[in-house]
Design a protein around this motif. Structure first.
Motif, PDB file in Angstrom:
ATOM      1  N   GLY A 189       0.814  -1.206   0.000  1.00 58.95           N
ATOM      2  CA  GLY A 189       0.000   0.000   0.000  1.00 58.95           C
ATOM      3  C   GLY A 189       0.846   1.253   0.000  1.00 58.95           C
ATOM      4  O   GLY A 189       1.774   1.384   0.804  1.00 58.95           O
ATOM      5  N   VAL A 190       0.528   2.186  -0.886  1.00 54.87           N
ATOM      6  CA  VAL A 190       1.246   3.454  -0.986  1.00 54.87           C
ATOM      7  C   VAL A 190       0.295   4.570  -0.574  1.00 54.87           C
ATOM      8  O   VAL A 190      -0.574   4.973  -1.352  1.00 54.87           O
ATOM      9  N   PRO A 191       0.412   5.084   0.654  1.00 50.17           N
ATOM     10  CA  PRO A 191      -0.437   6.210   1.062  1.00 50.17           C
ATOM     11  C   PRO A 191       0.021   7.500   0.380  1.00 50.17           C
ATOM     12  O   PRO A 191       1.202   7.836   0.388  1.00 50.17           O
ATOM     13  N   VAL A 192      -0.931   8.210  -0.203  1.00 50.33           N
ATOM     14  CA  VAL A 192      -0.630   9.472  -0.894  1.00 50.33           C
ATOM     15  C   VAL A 192      -1.180  10.618  -0.063  1.00 50.33           C
ATOM     16  O   VAL A 192      -2.399  10.730   0.129  1.00 50.33           O
ATOM     17  N   PRO A 193      -0.315  11.494   0.453  1.00 54.49           N
ATOM     18  CA  PRO A 193      -0.797  12.611   1.267  1.00 54.49           C
ATOM     19  C   PRO A 193      -1.300  13.767   0.409  1.00 54.49           C
ATOM     20  O   PRO A 193      -0.957  13.883  -0.774  1.00 54.49           O
ATOM     21  N   VAL A 194      -2.064  14.637   1.014  1.00 56.93           N
ATOM     22  CA  VAL A 194      -2.631  15.777   0.293  1.00 56.93           C
ATOM     23  C   VAL A 194      -1.536  16.654  -0.299  1.00 56.93           C
ATOM     24  O   VAL A 194      -1.676  17.182  -1.409  1.00 56.93           O
ATOM     25  N   ARG A 195      -0.410  16.799   0.401  1.00 60.53           N
ATOM     26  CA  ARG A 195       0.654  17.664  -0.114  1.00 60.53           C
ATOM     27  C   ARG A 195       1.266  17.147  -1.413  1.00 60.53           C
ATOM     28  O   ARG A 195       1.974  17.880  -2.113  1.00 60.53           O
ATOM     29  N   TRP A 370       7.024  13.108  -1.700  1.00 56.77           N
ATOM     30  CA  TRP A 370       5.955  12.908  -0.710  1.00 56.77           C
ATOM     31  C   TRP A 370       5.906  11.506  -0.123  1.00 56.77           C
ATOM     32  O   TRP A 370       5.250  11.274   0.888  1.00 56.77           O
ATOM     33  N   PHE A 371       6.588  10.552  -0.711  1.00 55.75           N
ATOM     34  CA  PHE A 371       6.537   9.174  -0.206  1.00 55.75           C
ATOM     35  C   PHE A 371       7.383   9.047   1.051  1.00 55.75           C
ATOM     36  O   PHE A 371       8.567   9.391   1.067  1.00 55.75           O
ATOM     37  N   THR A 372       6.772   8.542   2.126  1.00 53.10           N
ATOM     38  CA  THR A 372       7.508   8.308   3.367  1.00 53.10           C
ATOM     39  C   THR A 372       7.517   6.843   3.775  1.00 53.10           C
ATOM     40  O   THR A 372       8.285   6.466   4.667  1.00 53.10           O
ATOM     41  N   GLY A 373       6.692   6.018   3.156  1.00 54.06           N
ATOM     42  CA  GLY A 373       6.724   4.601   3.498  1.00 54.06           C
ATOM     43  C   GLY A 373       5.462   3.878   3.092  1.00 54.06           C
ATOM     44  O   GLY A 373       4.406   4.489   2.858  1.00 54.06           O
ATOM     45  N   TYR A 374       5.585   2.553   2.974  1.00 53.47           N
ATOM     46  CA  TYR A 374       4.437   1.710   2.650  1.00 53.47           C
ATOM     47  C   TYR A 374       3.557   1.520   3.875  1.00 53.47           C
ATOM     48  O   TYR A 374       4.016   1.582   5.022  1.00 53.47           O
ATOM     49  N   ASP A 375       2.304   1.276   3.637  1.00 56.85           N
ATOM     50  CA  ASP A 375       1.347   1.083   4.717  1.00 56.85           C
ATOM     51  C   ASP A 375       1.635  -0.219   5.464  1.00 56.85           C
ATOM     52  O   ASP A 375       1.523  -1.306   4.892  1.00 56.85           O
ATOM     53  N   GLY A 376       2.036  -0.107   6.727  1.00 55.93           N
ATOM     54  CA  GLY A 376       2.247  -1.274   7.564  1.00 55.93           C
ATOM     55  C   GLY A 376       3.362  -2.192   7.123  1.00 55.93           C
ATOM     56  O   GLY A 376       3.343  -3.387   7.444  1.00 55.93           O
ATOM     57  N   ALA A 377       4.358  -1.657   6.410  1.00 54.63           N
ATOM     58  CA  ALA A 377       5.449  -2.503   5.908  1.00 54.63           C
ATOM     59  C   ALA A 377       6.787  -1.794   6.105  1.00 54.63           C
ATOM     60  O   ALA A 377       7.441  -1.389   5.148  1.00 54.63           O
TER      61      ALA A 377
END
Length: 525
Positions: A189-195, A370-377
């Motif tokens: 999972g790649v969370p994408v933030p609003v920024r 903007w990428f800081t990490g995968y969801d739960g990984a």
């Protein structure tokens, strides 16, 4: 680009970051409400080429009503909500409605079968999925999930009160969660933030050069990153008009849309350009800008653009985790001459380099990253950064010349790039291994012999005892992948082999399979 132009572009990206990264940022306001209500957000084109326009004002009203209905169904801030819809009006309305509630959109590709959908639904922890009648049979088998039919939601929305107050989530909040192709394990999972909106707008402005006067069409599917980021989200954040064609790709339909709607700015995968070059009548096409992403662009396509599209085709590079970060930018403020084989220079907001042979992005010097990490990984996240955290590593090998032009040389992972889609071998292997005949399997990509799709999927299968390789079994395995994973990912060839080549530690040596696959026997020796 000269230093002054680069500095101006960097300042513009910084301004966008300040707006989109604010603690009170609201997604629906940024993507819809702040724009001219009478301006057209999307030109929605049906398979018969009939079309309707969806204005920003209509999108605002319909999404507010839809948000009220979704809230009544239990959707709350932070909820992951997978959406499985074609490129239709209800898709865009649903996404903006979810963002009004502070919910997180999980995109699903309409060619996925139940297995691929379930993996993403369960991986995101979703309890609600939005789809329609054409896709529902894929979702119904998934347990512990409520399926909402979007046409029912639209009907309920007609009489619903518009949502009075949106949820302001802030620039660091996640508003989209995509999944990678699953090369070395389950898709991540790649969370994408609003920024991230600052990065998306920078690509639209500087690399694609989409202007207010353009008829813009990004033909990529919004079930994947390039289509979602740059056919839906980026046009919305920039207040531009985007064309959405609610049908699959054919060369003839593509030419028909380009000509009938007077498209001036087009983006798509190299496979689209190759298919057009193969024999489509391009006499009525005249583009101001043509861009390519998804796989390396060969020089013949650049020349094809100059001869038949009205402009050269410019290559761009990015990833699901990054968006686009390197390109042969179109905007006159930052444009540079093409160099054969190069995918261009770093986009404003990013500094790129080569680290241990890999294309890499400097964390400290790339404010738009903007990428800081995968969801739960966390372990998989750590693989994406150098030990000191100074560089994001793409896992794609490349080189850079003295003028900052980057060239792609190879993928360090094994993602298969077929017809513009990124296919993870693990996904296909996970389906094939469920067949009673299969003891072991490895999937690789090989160059498409027809020269259209980029790569095709090939499978190498070690059979269990009492099974024999045959044309009938090959067809059965191909059908299994089509039905249980996705039609675009089935293996065009299945090689039945005695054993898979492996390292002493037991890892499959895919490079040997890619090299020798064409000569591999189709039945065990």
């Amino acid at each position: 680009m000269n230093d002054a132009a680069r500095s101006d572009a960097e300042r513009q990206v910084a301004d966008w970051l300040e707006v989109y990264g604010a603690s009170d940022a609201g997604v629906a306001n940024l993507l819809c409400d702040r724009h001219d209500a009478d301006a057209v957000a999307f030109t929605l084109v049906e398979p018969d080429l009939s079309s309707t326009g969806l204005t920003y004002g209509e999108l605002a009203d319909e999404s507010r009503r839809m948000a009220t209905v979704l809230a009544a169904k239990g959707v709350r801030r932070g909820d992951r909500v997978p959406v499985l819809l074609g490129k239709r009006r209800a898709l865009v309305v649903t996404l903006v409605a979810l963002w009004r509630l502070g919910a997180v959109h999980v995109p699903l590709f309409t060619a996925f079968a139940t297995g691929a959908i379930a993996l993403r639904v369960e991986g995101s922890g979703a309890s609600i999925v939005v789809t329609d009648a054409s896709q529902r049979d894929k979702v119904d088998p998934i347990e512990v999930v409520t399926v909402l039919d979007v046409d029912d939601l639209v009907a309920e929305s007609a009489d619903a009160r518009p949502l009075a107050v949106d949820v302001a989530v802030g620039g660091d909040a996640t508003f989209v969660q995509l999944y990678t192709s699953g090369t070395t394990g389950k898709p991540k999972g790649v969370p994408v933030p609003v920024r991230a909106l600052a990065s998306f707008q920078a690509y639209q402005h500087y690399s694609l050069d989409v202007t207010a006067d353009d008829v813009f069409w990004n033909a990529a599917d919004p079930g994947w990153a390039y289509g979602l980021y740059y056919a839906i989200i980026a046009p919305l954040v920039g207040g531009r008009t985007s064309l959405l064609l609610n049908s699959g790709f054919t060369p003839d339909s593509t030419v028909a849309v380009l000509t009938q709607f007077g498209v001036t700015n087009f983006a798509g995968a190299p496979t689209i350009y190759r298919a057009l070059r193969a024999g489509a009548d391009m006499s009525g096409v005249s583009l101001r800008r043509a861009s390519s992403a998804g796989e390396p662009l060969t020089p013949d396509i650049v020349d094809f653009g100059r001869e038949h599209l009205g402009c050269e085709v410019r290559d761009h590079y990015g990833q699901t985790e990054l968006g686009m970060v390197i390109g042969n930018h179109w905007n006159a403020d930052v444009a540079m001459p093409l160099r054969a084989g190069s995918m261009g220079q770093a986009m404003p907001g990013y500094v790129a380099g080569i680290v241990d042979g890999q294309i890499a992005i400097s964390v400290a010097d790339s404010p738009a990253l903007w990428f800081t990490g995968y969801d739960g990984a966390p372990e998989k996240t750590a693989e994406r950064f150098t030990d000191d955290g100074a560089w994001y590593l793409t896992a794609d090998t490349g080189r850079v010349d003295d003028d900052g032009y980057f060239s792609f040389t190879a993928r360090d992972d094994d993602v298969i790039l077929a017809a513009g889609y990124r296919i993870g071998p693990f996904d296909v292997e996970s389906v094939l291994v469920t067949h009673a005949s299969v003891a072991e399997v490895a999937v690789v990509g090989r160059p498409d012999p027809e020269g259209i799709r980029g790569e095709v999927v090939e499978a190498f299968v070690v059979l269990n005892a009492d099974f024999t390789g045959s044309a009938e079994l090959e067809k059965e395995l191909q059908t299994l992948v089509r039905d249980e994973y996705s039609k675009h990912a089935y293996p065009r060839t299945v090689h039945f082999v005695e054993a898979l080549p492996k390292t002493p530690s037991g890892k499959v040596q895919r490079f040997i399979l890619r090299r020798e696959g064409r000569a591999a026997p189709t039945t065990p020796a």
